[in-house]
Design an enzyme around this catalytic site. Structure first.
Site, PDB file in Angstrom:
ATOM      1  N   CYS A  85       0.831  -1.194   0.000  1.00 53.38           N
ATOM      2  CA  CYS A  85       0.000   0.000   0.000  1.00 53.38           C
ATOM      3  C   CYS A  85       0.878   1.261   0.000  1.00 53.38           C
ATOM      4  CB  CYS A  85      -0.873  -0.027   1.244  1.00 53.38           C
ATOM      5  SG  CYS A  85      -1.661   1.529   1.658  1.00 53.38           S
ATOM      6  N   PRO A  86       0.658   2.239  -0.827  1.00 52.69           N
ATOM      7  CA  PRO A  86      -0.429   2.340  -1.806  1.00 52.69           C
ATOM      8  C   PRO A  86       0.003   2.009  -3.232  1.00 52.69           C
ATOM      9  CG  PRO A  86       0.532   4.494  -1.512  1.00 52.69           C
ATOM     10  CD  PRO A  86       1.364   3.535  -0.684  1.00 52.69           C
TER      11      PRO A  86
END
Lengths: 345, 78
Positions: B13-14
């Site tokens: 993430c991200p």
């Protein structure tokens, strides 16, 4: 004519509120979230088993969804290096270049704003909330150095600052903006309640690993070992994982602390030589740097010390190079008193 | 209509969201994008990104420790 603002969305409460204040005044808002590589967002939650129960949502996306706005997540990892290496205004308490970071992000947002024909930028900044980037004397520096000048509006503290272009032009009503200041979060929490936001990311803790003392020590150690201030994405990800032990200046061990980290480190076995205990349950270890043959045994003894065979006379480990060639080693685990404190980064 | 496969394995993430976002920007309405990921957070984040940007999630499943999401690109201009 409906005016358009681009908002810097961190995923925290302040930017959430700043956008909602603008929406209340009929401004169309889209969000930008910059990914520097150091963002405290999800990463460790996704790696460590003990964190699996924590929500794995990306808070910036979550905020955007609550607000009903589009969000553009922009990878600035490469460009951001210069901010980390050479902050014009220096570091904060750790390796956090907060003022330079804010200037850089506002500058990037300005470029986006101009390219997409938006009118101004908003941030959730509050005067006096942060010791470096959010002071009354440094906030104008952000406006000047980023080139945004008076097209930067901070809705939560605007009434403590000179009127900006959107206020002077009547795009927004200054009287309906706020005058928050200082480190207390109570006014923001009250405003959140008024807007009906019951769930939001907790404000404490920051959103950047560079503000973390332990992380900064590890980064400094990496720079010192390599003789220059450089890093790649994998370096900064690995600083978030495992125990880091440097028995010699030239190489470092990254030893998983639990199953989730072991699984994560496995993905790096083509990039780093590794050690894994085979006679006993134990961690996976990556070896970063240059090491001599005899140092493999030293590394193996350290890794064995963190395995379930730590009290056994000998532990067997598999050493694997980056080509996938393997061989077995049998070593006595390093006794605790031989693990020098200064090795632990 | 085309189907593109996007390998987001090992990305955390991200980054999977960024890869999906950037690839979708190159696709046409009606095209499909299949993202293969290993970060469990994508099961929340990619659907959230799709919802706020107006794209459709056709399928999301876990298969052999990999998270597979199928997205249909929508026309979001205007």
């Amino acid at each position: 004519m409906q005016r358009k603002a681009v908002a810097l969305i961190s995923g925290g409460l302040d930017s959430l509120l700043a956008v909602r204040v603008m929406q209340e005044q009929g401004i169309y808002v889209e969000g930008i979230n910059f990914f520097t590589g150091f963002c405290v967002e999800g990463h460790t939650h996704a790696i460590r088993k003990k964190d699996q129960k924590k929500p794995k949502r990306n808070n910036a996306l979550w905020c955007a969804e609550q607000l009903g706005i589009k969000l553009h997540i922009i990878d600035i990892v490469e460009e951001y290096k210069d901010v980390v290496f050479n902050p014009r205004y220096g570091y904060g308490a750790n390796l956090n270049p907060c003022l330079d970071c804010k200037i850089f992000m506002v500058k990037k947002a300005r470029e986006w704003m101009e390219a997409h024909d938006f009118d101004f930028i908003i941030t959730g900044e509050v005067v006096g909330q942060r010791p470096k980037s959010q002071r009354k004397d440094t906030m104008p520096v952000v406006q000047k150095d980023s080139g945004i000048e008076d097209r930067l509006l901070r809705p939560l503290c605007a009434r403590n600052l000179p009127p900006t272009l959107p206020e002077r032009e009547g795009w927004v009503d200054r009287d309906k903006l706020y005058d928050f200041s200082g480190r207390s979060r109570k006014p923001q929490m009250a405003l959140a309640k008024a807007f009906g936001f019951a769930d939001y990311a907790q404000p404490a803790g920051g959103c950047c690993f560079l503000t973390d003392e332990q992380y900064s020590i590890k980064l400094q150690d990496l720079w010192q070992a390599r003789g220059n201030k450089q890093y790649e994405m994998d370096d900064i990800m690995l600083l978030k994982v495992g125990r880091h032990i440097r028995p010699e200046p030239g190489y470092k061990l990254i030893i998983s602390r639990e199953e989730g980290e072991g699984k994560f480190l496995q993905g790096y076995r083509k990039q780093y030589p590794s050690l894994k205990t085979t006679s006993h349950a134990g961690p996976l270890c990556l070896i970063d740097g240059d090491f001599a043959e005899e140092q493999i045994e030293q590394a193996a003894r350290i890794v064995a010390r963190y395995s379930q065979g730590k009290n056994a006379p000998e532990v067997e480990l598999e050493f694997r190079d980056t080509e996938g060639n393997t061989r077995l080693l049998t070593v006595p685990p390093l006794p605790p008193h031989e693990l020098k404190k200064e090795w632990v980064v | 209509m085309s189907r593109t496969i996007l390998d987001c394995r090992r990305l955390l993430c991200p980054m999977p969201v960024i890869r999906v976002q950037d690839r979708i920007a190159e696709l046409q309405a009606g095209d499909e994008l299949q993202a293969i990921c290993t970060d469990p957070g994508v099961m929340q984040d990619i659907p959230a990104w799709c919802r706020i940007n107006g794209h459709e999630i056709l399928e999301q499943r876990l298969e052999d420790d990999e998270y597979i999401l199928l997205i249909r690109v929508q026309d979001t201009e205007g």
